[in-house]
Design a protein around this motif. Structure first.
Motif, PDB file in Angstrom:
ATOM      1  N   ARG A 355     -21.252 -13.010 -78.847  1.00 31.93           N
ATOM      2  CA  ARG A 355     -21.091 -13.839 -77.655  1.00 31.93           C
ATOM      3  C   ARG A 355     -20.343 -13.049 -76.586  1.00 31.93           C
ATOM      4  O   ARG A 355     -19.394 -12.328 -76.896  1.00 31.93           O
ATOM      5  N   TYR A 361     -19.177 -22.120 -73.141  1.00 33.76           N
ATOM      6  CA  TYR A 361     -20.513 -22.735 -73.175  1.00 33.76           C
ATOM      7  C   TYR A 361     -20.769 -23.549 -71.908  1.00 33.76           C
ATOM      8  O   TYR A 361     -19.832 -23.958 -71.217  1.00 33.76           O
ATOM      9  N   SER A 370     -25.717 -24.201 -73.572  1.00 34.32           N
ATOM     10  CA  SER A 370     -26.087 -22.775 -73.562  1.00 34.32           C
ATOM     11  C   SER A 370     -24.869 -21.881 -73.770  1.00 34.32           C
ATOM     12  O   SER A 370     -23.762 -22.219 -73.371  1.00 34.32           O
ATOM     13  N   ASN A 371     -25.137 -20.751 -74.453  1.00 33.90           N
ATOM     14  CA  ASN A 371     -24.140 -19.687 -74.659  1.00 33.90           C
ATOM     15  C   ASN A 371     -24.749 -18.386 -74.173  1.00 33.90           C
ATOM     16  O   ASN A 371     -25.971 -18.198 -74.260  1.00 33.90           O
ATOM     17  N   GLY A 453     -20.031 -24.970 -79.092  1.00 35.79           N
ATOM     18  CA  GLY A 453     -20.444 -26.190 -78.409  1.00 35.79           C
ATOM     19  C   GLY A 453     -19.274 -27.149 -78.256  1.00 35.79           C
ATOM     20  O   GLY A 453     -18.144 -26.841 -78.654  1.00 35.79           O
TER      21      GLY A 453
END
Ligand code: SF4
Ligand code: SF4
Length: 454
Positions: A355, A361, A370-371, A453
């Motif tokens: 990430r 997020y 979304s990431n 999330g």
């Protein structure tokens, strides 16, 4: 025992009683071993200079590209992900050096070490050519400054500086490759000031070492030299004086040594090998040649000084492979075996998905979260590979700039992408997501990551 023999253990041989430098004026060696050493030196020098130019499978033989964390060793490319393998190579090399030293003494120093090769086979030869052998040099250094002396000194040091600059450029080529170095050299200095200053600094260090510091690198600085007292034992093969045959020394005293001291005169570190093996001895064999020349003159058998073990001199038993060398060799074979296995089984495509740091997020209007991820793919094959990144689980969508991924042979692909996952698929604040990397429809690699999330 003379005062010199008593006091030589109190300080390095090239240091006077006040702690100052005692300059070593080594006689030019001549003989069989010096000839062999010259051949070996030519091969080593050719390798050092040509390795960055020689291409193997389209790549340089050696390239240590630290900036891009890419290392090419004999055509095999190692990336930062292969650090473990590189560490294994280094470890195997250290064990190899230990095994080699235990068995064959300090041969590396006198025969293969670039420091000795450049000093004895390049700089010293130029010095012999310009200033003459050791007596002439000593006389020149102690004579007043005349036009002839100034000319010789300026000429010698100018050549030393030019060689130091050439050496630096060859040295840098191992890290940049010839192409990049030539490009840097072709650009104006003001645009590459830092590289130019680095080059000047390294050249200055080389010049200082070979013009002034010289054998003190081996006798005072090099850690490998310090390890000799731990690694060598009475069965190691070293340059040694056969005291049983040589003593009592002196003309018509009964022993073969005529006490001519030519073995000391020729020694580049200035020691008297008749006092036994010493930290300063680099096993260059110059004293063997010189003593053999003397033995020939006085019609006595050669090899009063020779490559031998103390055990053999004392007992007449030659034992090359001892329990210690066998144990070290087993460790070395195991390490090499593991290394070959690791190379053979290493992944040809290596993926890293992480990430993107510092980006949280996003909650989107279409009920997705979304990431953002960073993607890095290393292709270790010799072919360009078109790849596709797919999400295996849970359901979702990958958006990657440009869509397709084409990873060129032996190179690295880097990009960022966005992963959208429907809100109902998110099981926790850190959902495990699984990616698949496909070459057409063939799954090449799977990779799992976390999806953050709410
Ligand atoms: S003692 Fe002999 S082998 Fe050792 S460094 Fe001196 S000349 Fe070379
Ligand atoms: S060169 Fe040989 S003979 Fe001369 S001093 Fe050394 S060991 Fe003795």
């Amino acid at each position: 025992m003379s005062e010199e023999q008593v006091s030589f253990r109190d300080r390095p041989i090239n240091m006077n009683e006040k702690g100052g430098r005692k300059w070593v004026y080594a006689k030019k060696p001549k003989g069989k071993w010096y000839f062999y050493r010259t051949i070996v030196s030519i091969v080593v020098l050719a390798f050092l200079v040509l390795a960055p130019f020689i291409k193997y499978k389209g790549y340089p033989l050696i390239l240590l590209d630290i900036v891009n964390r890419k290392f090419i060793i004999f055509g095999a490319i190692f990336w930062a992900q292969d650090t473990f393998l590189l560490a294994l190579i280094m470890l195997s090399f250290v064990v190899f050096v230990i095994v080699f030293t235990v068995t064959f003494g300090r041969l590396w120093c006198g025969w293969l070490c670039p420091q000795t090769i450049f000093l004895e086979m390049v700089f010293r030869k130029i010095e012999y050519l310009i200033e003459g052998d050791f007596r002439k040099r000593l006389k020149l250094d102690n004579s007043p400054w005349t036009a002839g002396k100034i000319f010789k000194k300026v000429l010698k040091h100018a050549i030393f500086m030019i060689i130091a600059i050439l050496m630096t450029n060859v040295f840098l080529m191992w890290f940049t490759g010839p192409q990049q170095l030539f490009e840097i050299a072709a650009t104006p200095v003001r645009e590459n000031l830092s590289s130019f200053l680095i080059m000047l600094f390294v050249s200055g260090v080389f010049y200082f070492i070979y013009a002034y510091f010289r054998e003190q690198i081996c006798t005072m600085v090099c850690p490998y030299g310090r390890m000799q007292s731990v690694l060598l034992d009475s069965k190691s093969l070293i340059v040694t004086y056969d005291f049983k045959r040589g003593e009592p020394r002196g003309h018509k005293k009964g022993g073969d040594c005529i006490d001519c001291e030519q073995c000391i005169a020729v020694c580049p570190t200035g020691i008297d090998i008749r006092n036994g093996t010493q930290l300063e001895c680099v096993n260059c064999a110059a004293c063997i040649d010189e003593c053999n020349n003397m033995m020939k003159k006085v019609k006595r058998p050669p090899n009063l000084i020779r490559f031998d073990s103390m055990e053999n001199i004392n007992t007449g038993k030659r034992l090359i492979f001892t329990g210690r060398t066998v144990a070290y060799s087993v460790v070395l074979i195991l390490l090499l075996g593991f290394f070959i296995y690791s190379i053979a089984s290493r992944k040809v495509i290596e993926t890293t998905i992480l990430r993107t740091p510092g980006i949280i997020y996003q909650e989107n209007a279409d009920s997705t979260i979304s990431n953002v991820y960073n993607l890095e793919i290393v292709n270790k094959t010799h072919e360009n590979i078109p790849l596709e990144l797919r999400l295996l689980s849970p359901k979702g969508k990958i958006v990657i700039p440009g869509g397709n991924i084409e990873v060129k042979d032996q190179s690295k692909f880097e990009s960022a992408f966005i992963l959208y996952i429907p809100r109902d698929q998110i099981t926790s604040d850190k959902t495990i997501v699984e990616f698949g990397l496909y070459d057409k429809d063939k799954l090449v690699e799977k990779y799992t990551a976390t999806f953050v999330g709410p």
